[in-house]
Write a protein that holds these residues in place. Structure first.
Motif, PDB file in Angstrom:
ATOM      1  N   VAL A  50       0.864  -1.169   0.000  1.00 16.53           N
ATOM      2  CA  VAL A  50       0.000   0.000   0.000  1.00 16.53           C
ATOM      3  C   VAL A  50       0.899   1.218   0.000  1.00 16.53           C
ATOM      4  CG1 VAL A  50      -1.791   1.247   1.247  1.00 16.53           C
ATOM      5  CG2 VAL A  50      -1.774  -1.251   1.254  1.00 16.53           C
ATOM      6  N   SER A  51       0.794   2.006  -1.019  1.00 18.20           N
ATOM      7  CA  SER A  51       1.633   3.201  -1.083  1.00 18.20           C
ATOM      8  C   SER A  51       0.995   4.299  -0.238  1.00 18.20           C
ATOM      9  CB  SER A  51       1.802   3.662  -2.536  1.00 18.20           C
ATOM     10  OG  SER A  51       0.552   4.083  -3.040  1.00 18.20           O
ATOM     11  N   SER A  52       1.807   5.246   0.192  1.00 19.53           N
ATOM     12  CA  SER A  52       1.316   6.318   1.048  1.00 19.53           C
ATOM     13  C   SER A  52       0.416   7.269   0.292  1.00 19.53           C
ATOM     14  CB  SER A  52       2.497   7.069   1.667  1.00 19.53           C
ATOM     15  OG  SER A  52       3.272   7.640   0.633  1.00 19.53           O
ATOM     16  N   GLY A  53       0.455   7.232  -1.024  1.00 21.31           N
ATOM     17  CA  GLY A  53      -0.363   8.133  -1.819  1.00 21.31           C
ATOM     18  C   GLY A  53      -1.794   7.657  -1.955  1.00 21.31           C
ATOM     19  N   SER A  54      -2.075   6.400  -1.735  1.00 19.82           N
ATOM     20  CA  SER A  54      -3.436   5.905  -1.909  1.00 19.82           C
ATOM     21  C   SER A  54      -4.278   6.269  -0.691  1.00 19.82           C
ATOM     22  CB  SER A  54      -3.430   4.386  -2.102  1.00 19.82           C
ATOM     23  OG  SER A  54      -3.025   3.752  -0.921  1.00 19.82           O
ATOM     24  N   GLU A  55      -5.561   6.499  -0.926  1.00 21.39           N
ATOM     25  CA  GLU A  55      -6.459   6.887   0.144  1.00 21.39           C
ATOM     26  C   GLU A  55      -7.294   5.695   0.582  1.00 21.39           C
ATOM     27  OE1 GLU A  55      -8.791  10.372  -0.548  1.00 21.39           O
ATOM     28  OE2 GLU A  55      -7.225  11.256  -1.758  1.00 21.39           O
ATOM     29  N   TYR A  56      -7.519   5.600   1.880  1.00 17.27           N
ATOM     30  CA  TYR A  56      -8.336   4.543   2.446  1.00 17.27           C
ATOM     31  C   TYR A  56      -9.786   5.009   2.421  1.00 17.27           C
ATOM     32  CZ  TYR A  56     -10.363   1.485   5.974  1.00 17.27           C
ATOM     33  OH  TYR A  56     -11.143   0.591   6.630  1.00 17.27           O
ATOM     34  N   LYS A  57     -10.646   4.224   1.821  1.00 19.51           N
ATOM     35  CA  LYS A  57     -12.053   4.604   1.756  1.00 19.51           C
ATOM     36  C   LYS A  57     -12.904   3.417   2.160  1.00 19.51           C
ATOM     37  CE  LYS A  57     -11.463   8.033  -1.811  1.00 19.51           C
ATOM     38  NZ  LYS A  57     -11.842   8.523  -3.103  1.00 19.51           N
ATOM     39  N   GLU A  58     -13.636   3.627   3.240  1.00 20.21           N
ATOM     40  CA  GLU A  58     -14.578   2.620   3.686  1.00 20.21           C
ATOM     41  C   GLU A  58     -15.671   3.331   4.454  1.00 20.21           C
ATOM     42  OE1 GLU A  58     -14.736  -1.420   6.417  1.00 20.21           O
ATOM     43  OE2 GLU A  58     -12.822  -0.575   5.883  1.00 20.21           O
ATOM     44  N   ASP A  59     -16.894   3.009   4.200  1.00 21.05           N
ATOM     45  CA  ASP A  59     -18.023   3.657   4.857  1.00 21.05           C
ATOM     46  C   ASP A  59     -18.342   2.926   6.150  1.00 21.05           C
ATOM     47  OD1 ASP A  59     -20.143   5.262   5.435  1.00 21.05           O
ATOM     48  OD2 ASP A  59     -21.534   4.247   4.066  1.00 21.05           O
ATOM     49  N   LEU A  60     -18.096   3.580   7.289  1.00 20.19           N
ATOM     50  CA  LEU A  60     -18.328   2.979   8.592  1.00 20.19           C
ATOM     51  C   LEU A  60     -19.580   3.541   9.268  1.00 20.19           C
ATOM     52  CD1 LEU A  60     -14.687   2.983   9.979  1.00 20.19           C
ATOM     53  CD2 LEU A  60     -15.932   1.069   8.981  1.00 20.19           C
ATOM     54  N   SER A  61     -20.377   4.292   8.544  1.00 26.99           N
ATOM     55  CA  SER A  61     -21.553   4.906   9.153  1.00 26.99           C
ATOM     56  C   SER A  61     -22.576   3.869   9.610  1.00 26.99           C
ATOM     57  CB  SER A  61     -22.203   5.887   8.177  1.00 26.99           C
ATOM     58  OG  SER A  61     -22.622   5.186   7.011  1.00 26.99           O
ATOM     59  N   ALA A  62     -22.557   2.692   9.033  1.00 27.97           N
ATOM     60  CA  ALA A  62     -23.517   1.659   9.430  1.00 27.97           C
ATOM     61  C   ALA A  62     -23.199   1.107  10.823  1.00 27.97           C
ATOM     62  CB  ALA A  62     -23.510   0.525   8.408  1.00 27.97           C
ATOM     63  N   VAL A  63     -21.962   1.157  11.285  1.00 24.50           N
ATOM     64  CA  VAL A  63     -21.598   0.591  12.580  1.00 24.50           C
ATOM     65  C   VAL A  63     -21.422   1.642  13.664  1.00 24.50           C
ATOM     66  CG1 VAL A  63     -20.540  -1.477  11.625  1.00 24.50           C
ATOM     67  CG2 VAL A  63     -19.160   0.574  11.957  1.00 24.50           C
ATOM     68  N   ARG A  64     -21.539   2.887  13.320  1.00 24.29           N
ATOM     69  CA  ARG A  64     -21.416   3.942  14.327  1.00 24.29           C
ATOM     70  C   ARG A  64     -22.681   4.016  15.174  1.00 24.29           C
ATOM     71  NH1 ARG A  64     -19.182   8.136  10.159  1.00 24.29           N
ATOM     72  NH2 ARG A  64     -16.992   7.556  10.188  1.00 24.29           N
ATOM     73  N   PRO A  65     -22.529   4.297  16.500  1.00 24.75           N
ATOM     74  CA  PRO A  65     -23.739   4.418  17.337  1.00 24.75           C
ATOM     75  C   PRO A  65     -24.469   5.715  17.026  1.00 24.75           C
ATOM     76  CG  PRO A  65     -21.768   4.841  18.634  1.00 24.75           C
ATOM     77  CD  PRO A  65     -21.316   4.407  17.283  1.00 24.75           C
ATOM     78  N   ARG A  66     -25.780   5.668  17.192  1.00 23.17           N
ATOM     79  CA  ARG A  66     -26.600   6.858  16.940  1.00 23.17           C
ATOM     80  C   ARG A  66     -27.271   7.260  18.249  1.00 23.17           C
ATOM     81  NH1 ARG A  66     -27.669   3.881  12.083  1.00 23.17           N
ATOM     82  NH2 ARG A  66     -26.762   5.015  10.334  1.00 23.17           N
ATOM     83  N   TYR A  67     -27.265   8.543  18.525  1.00 24.05           N
ATOM     84  CA  TYR A  67     -27.867   9.071  19.735  1.00 24.05           C
ATOM     85  C   TYR A  67     -28.888  10.120  19.362  1.00 24.05           C
ATOM     86  CZ  TYR A  67     -23.748   6.958  21.862  1.00 24.05           C
ATOM     87  OH  TYR A  67     -22.770   6.081  22.249  1.00 24.05           O
ATOM     88  N   GLU A  68     -29.970  10.113  20.101  1.00 15.98           N
ATOM     89  CA  GLU A  68     -30.998  11.124  19.899  1.00 15.98           C
ATOM     90  C   GLU A  68     -30.742  12.256  20.883  1.00 15.98           C
ATOM     91  OE1 GLU A  68     -33.476  11.135  17.634  1.00 15.98           O
ATOM     92  OE2 GLU A  68     -32.645   9.268  16.821  1.00 15.98           O
ATOM     93  N   TYR A  69     -30.669  13.467  20.411  1.00 14.74           N
ATOM     94  CA  TYR A  69     -30.429  14.617  21.284  1.00 14.74           C
ATOM     95  C   TYR A  69     -31.770  15.216  21.668  1.00 14.74           C
ATOM     96  CZ  TYR A  69     -28.993  19.183  22.954  1.00 14.74           C
ATOM     97  OH  TYR A  69     -28.811  20.290  23.718  1.00 14.74           O
ATOM     98  N   THR A  70     -31.951  15.383  22.963  1.00 22.31           N
ATOM     99  CA  THR A  70     -33.160  16.047  23.441  1.00 22.31           C
ATOM    100  C   THR A  70     -32.735  17.297  24.187  1.00 22.31           C
ATOM    101  OG1 THR A  70     -33.142  14.709  25.448  1.00 22.31           O
ATOM    102  CG2 THR A  70     -34.496  13.913  23.634  1.00 22.31           C
ATOM    103  N   GLU A  71     -33.377  18.343  23.914  1.00 18.41           N
ATOM    104  CA  GLU A  71     -33.077  19.635  24.539  1.00 18.41           C
ATOM    105  C   GLU A  71     -33.480  19.564  26.011  1.00 18.41           C
ATOM    106  OE1 GLU A  71     -31.498  23.336  24.456  1.00 18.41           O
ATOM    107  OE2 GLU A  71     -31.744  22.158  22.640  1.00 18.41           O
ATOM    108  N   PRO A  72     -32.570  19.941  26.942  1.00 19.09           N
ATOM    109  CA  PRO A  72     -32.949  19.893  28.354  1.00 19.09           C
ATOM    110  C   PRO A  72     -34.034  20.923  28.659  1.00 19.09           C
ATOM    111  CG  PRO A  72     -30.759  20.837  28.095  1.00 19.09           C
ATOM    112  CD  PRO A  72     -31.213  20.378  26.746  1.00 19.09           C
ATOM    113  N   ALA A  73     -34.920  20.526  29.524  1.00 16.15           N
ATOM    114  CA  ALA A  73     -36.025  21.411  29.883  1.00 16.15           C
ATOM    115  C   ALA A  73     -35.533  22.450  30.884  1.00 16.15           C
ATOM    116  CB  ALA A  73     -37.158  20.603  30.481  1.00 16.15           C
ATOM    117  N   VAL A  74     -35.923  23.671  30.672  1.00 12.98           N
ATOM    118  CA  VAL A  74     -35.549  24.757  31.566  1.00 12.98           C
ATOM    119  C   VAL A  74     -36.674  24.940  32.571  1.00 12.98           C
ATOM    120  CG1 VAL A  74     -34.965  27.207  31.726  1.00 12.98           C
ATOM    121  CG2 VAL A  74     -34.215  25.852  29.759  1.00 12.98           C
TER     122      VAL A  74
END
Length: 192
Positions: free
Chosen positions: A31-55
Protein backbone atom coordinates in the motif's frame (compact mmCIF):
# COMPACT_ATOMS: atom_id res chain seq x y z
CA UNK A 1 24.10 -46.14 -1.99
CA UNK A 2 26.30 -43.39 -0.61
CA UNK A 3 26.08 -41.74 -3.98
CA UNK A 4 22.29 -41.87 -3.86
CA UNK A 5 22.30 -40.15 -0.44
CA UNK A 6 24.49 -37.30 -1.59
CA UNK A 7 22.42 -36.93 -4.73
CA UNK A 8 19.24 -36.74 -2.61
CA UNK A 9 20.85 -34.14 -0.33
CA UNK A 10 21.93 -32.04 -3.30
CA UNK A 11 18.47 -32.31 -4.80
CA UNK A 12 16.82 -31.21 -1.52
CA UNK A 13 19.21 -28.25 -1.23
CA UNK A 14 18.49 -27.22 -4.79
CA UNK A 15 14.75 -27.53 -4.18
CA UNK A 16 14.95 -25.32 -1.04
CA UNK A 17 17.06 -22.76 -2.84
CA UNK A 18 14.61 -22.72 -5.76
CA UNK A 19 11.64 -22.19 -3.45
CA UNK A 20 13.42 -19.33 -1.71
CA UNK A 21 14.29 -17.66 -5.00
CA UNK A 22 10.79 -18.08 -6.40
CA UNK A 23 9.13 -16.73 -3.23
CA UNK A 24 11.50 -13.76 -3.26
CA UNK A 25 10.51 -12.88 -6.81
CA UNK A 26 6.77 -13.17 -6.22
CA UNK A 27 4.66 -10.05 -6.68
CA UNK A 28 3.95 -8.35 -3.38
CA UNK A 29 1.11 -5.98 -2.73
CA UNK A 30 2.30 -2.82 -1.02
CA UNK A 31 0.00 0.00 0.00
CA UNK A 32 1.63 3.20 -1.08
CA UNK A 33 1.32 6.32 1.05
CA UNK A 34 -0.36 8.13 -1.82
CA UNK A 35 -3.44 5.91 -1.91
CA UNK A 36 -6.46 6.89 0.14
CA UNK A 37 -8.34 4.54 2.45
CA UNK A 38 -12.05 4.60 1.76
CA UNK A 39 -14.58 2.62 3.69
CA UNK A 40 -18.02 3.66 4.86
CA UNK A 41 -18.33 2.98 8.59
CA UNK A 42 -21.55 4.91 9.15
CA UNK A 43 -23.52 1.66 9.43
CA UNK A 44 -21.60 0.59 12.58
CA UNK A 45 -21.42 3.94 14.33
CA UNK A 46 -23.74 4.42 17.34
CA UNK A 47 -26.60 6.86 16.94
CA UNK A 48 -27.87 9.07 19.73
CA UNK A 49 -31.00 11.12 19.90
CA UNK A 50 -30.43 14.62 21.28
CA UNK A 51 -33.16 16.05 23.44
CA UNK A 52 -33.08 19.63 24.54
CA UNK A 53 -32.95 19.89 28.35
CA UNK A 54 -36.03 21.41 29.88
CA UNK A 55 -35.55 24.76 31.57
CA UNK A 56 -37.31 24.95 34.92
CA UNK A 57 -38.23 28.37 36.11
CA UNK A 58 -38.50 28.85 39.84
CA UNK A 59 -41.45 30.65 41.18
CA UNK A 60 -40.56 33.57 43.38
CA UNK A 61 -41.21 32.76 47.03
CA UNK A 62 -43.98 34.67 48.63
CA UNK A 63 -42.67 37.55 50.65
CA UNK A 64 -43.29 36.96 54.32
CA UNK A 65 -45.26 39.43 56.33
CA UNK A 66 -43.24 42.15 57.96
CA UNK A 67 -44.10 40.91 61.43
CA UNK A 68 -42.97 37.30 60.95
CA UNK A 69 -39.68 36.43 62.64
CA UNK A 70 -38.66 33.61 60.31
CA UNK A 71 -34.86 33.81 59.92
CA UNK A 72 -33.41 33.57 56.45
CA UNK A 73 -31.14 30.69 55.57
CA UNK A 74 -27.42 31.18 56.29
CA UNK A 75 -26.73 31.01 52.58
CA UNK A 76 -28.33 34.39 52.06
CA UNK A 77 -26.03 36.07 54.54
CA UNK A 78 -23.01 37.72 52.89
CA UNK A 79 -20.57 36.56 55.62
CA UNK A 80 -21.67 32.91 55.60
CA UNK A 81 -18.49 31.68 53.88
CA UNK A 82 -16.27 33.75 56.15
CA UNK A 83 -17.89 32.28 59.27
CA UNK A 84 -17.44 28.72 58.01
CA UNK A 85 -13.84 29.48 57.06
CA UNK A 86 -13.13 30.96 60.49
CA UNK A 87 -14.56 27.90 62.23
CA UNK A 88 -12.36 25.59 60.10
CA UNK A 89 -9.30 27.74 60.79
CA UNK A 90 -10.06 27.70 64.53
CA UNK A 91 -10.23 23.91 64.44
CA UNK A 92 -6.90 23.71 62.63
CA UNK A 93 -5.37 26.15 65.09
CA UNK A 94 -6.48 24.02 68.05
CA UNK A 95 -5.04 20.90 66.41
CA UNK A 96 -1.73 22.62 65.73
CA UNK A 97 -1.51 23.90 69.30
CA UNK A 98 -1.95 20.37 70.60
CA UNK A 99 1.22 19.23 68.78
CA UNK A 100 4.03 19.43 71.31
CA UNK A 101 6.97 17.54 69.78
CA UNK A 102 8.54 17.46 66.30
CA UNK A 103 11.56 15.83 64.73
CA UNK A 104 14.60 17.99 65.38
CA UNK A 105 18.16 17.86 66.70
CA UNK A 106 20.07 17.76 69.97
CA UNK A 107 23.77 17.91 70.76
CA UNK A 108 25.12 14.94 72.70
CA UNK A 109 27.98 16.18 74.86
CA UNK A 110 28.66 13.24 77.16
CA UNK A 111 28.44 9.44 76.97
CA UNK A 112 29.97 7.45 79.81
CA UNK A 113 29.59 5.37 82.95
CA UNK A 114 30.43 8.03 85.57
CA UNK A 115 27.47 9.87 87.06
CA UNK A 116 29.60 12.75 88.42
CA UNK A 117 30.89 13.53 84.92
CA UNK A 118 27.34 13.49 83.54
CA UNK A 119 26.24 15.89 86.28
CA UNK A 120 29.28 18.07 85.55
CA UNK A 121 28.31 18.25 81.86
CA UNK A 122 24.77 19.16 82.87
CA UNK A 123 25.92 21.98 85.18
CA UNK A 124 28.33 23.25 82.47
CA UNK A 125 25.37 23.67 80.13
CA UNK A 126 23.35 25.49 82.78
CA UNK A 127 26.22 27.94 83.35
CA UNK A 128 27.53 28.47 79.82
CA UNK A 129 24.26 28.21 77.85
CA UNK A 130 21.28 29.05 80.10
CA UNK A 131 18.81 29.02 77.18
CA UNK A 132 19.67 25.39 76.29
CA UNK A 133 18.05 22.62 78.27
CA UNK A 134 20.19 19.60 79.22
CA UNK A 135 18.67 16.12 79.13
CA UNK A 136 20.32 13.33 81.12
CA UNK A 137 19.31 9.75 80.31
CA UNK A 138 20.54 6.55 81.91
CA UNK A 139 20.50 3.15 80.26
CA UNK A 140 22.47 0.78 82.44
CA UNK A 141 25.45 1.30 82.61
CA UNK A 142 25.64 4.39 80.37
CA UNK A 143 24.80 8.03 81.07
CA UNK A 144 24.04 10.30 78.11
CA UNK A 145 23.79 14.07 78.29
CA UNK A 146 22.05 15.80 75.38
CA UNK A 147 21.62 19.53 75.04
CA UNK A 148 19.10 21.79 73.34
CA UNK A 149 15.94 21.62 71.30
CA UNK A 150 16.81 22.60 67.73
CA UNK A 151 14.34 22.48 64.86
CA UNK A 152 17.09 22.96 62.27
CA UNK A 153 20.47 21.29 62.04
CA UNK A 154 22.12 24.61 61.13
CA UNK A 155 21.14 26.05 64.53
CA UNK A 156 22.61 23.04 66.31
CA UNK A 157 25.84 23.33 64.30
CA UNK A 158 26.36 26.91 65.54
CA UNK A 159 26.17 25.75 69.16
CA UNK A 160 28.25 22.65 68.41
CA UNK A 161 31.31 24.78 67.63
CA UNK A 162 30.98 26.55 70.99
CA UNK A 163 30.37 23.34 72.96
CA UNK A 164 33.32 21.53 71.36
CA UNK A 165 35.66 23.97 73.10
CA UNK A 166 34.82 22.12 76.35
CA UNK A 167 33.58 18.75 75.03
CA UNK A 168 35.52 17.77 71.89
CA UNK A 169 33.51 14.57 71.35
CA UNK A 170 30.16 16.41 71.08
CA UNK A 171 27.97 15.34 68.13
CA UNK A 172 24.59 16.32 66.68
CA UNK A 173 21.86 13.67 66.85
CA UNK A 174 18.34 13.58 65.43
CA UNK A 175 15.78 13.52 68.23
CA UNK A 176 12.21 14.51 69.14
CA UNK A 177 12.27 18.09 70.45
CA UNK A 178 9.83 20.31 72.31
CA UNK A 179 8.49 22.99 69.95
CA UNK A 180 8.04 25.68 72.62
CA UNK A 181 11.58 25.21 73.95
CA UNK A 182 13.03 25.25 70.44
CA UNK A 183 11.42 28.63 69.80
CA UNK A 184 13.06 30.05 72.94
CA UNK A 185 16.62 29.13 71.89
CA UNK A 186 18.52 32.28 70.98
CA UNK A 187 21.09 32.32 68.14
CA UNK A 188 24.58 31.05 69.04
CA UNK A 189 26.12 34.37 68.01
CA UNK A 190 24.69 35.90 71.21
CA UNK A 191 26.96 33.65 73.33
CA UNK A 192 30.34 34.71 71.93
Amino acid sequence: MVQDMTLKKKFLWALHLGIILISGCAKKSVVSSGSEYKEDLSAVRPRYEYTEPAVVTRAEPATPAKNSNVPKADVDKPLYVNKKLESVLDTLSKQNKSIRYINGFRIQIYVGNVRQEADGAKSYVYQAFPDLNPYVSYTQPTYRVKVGDFMYRSDAEQYLDLIREQYASAVILADRVDIKRSLMVSPASDHN
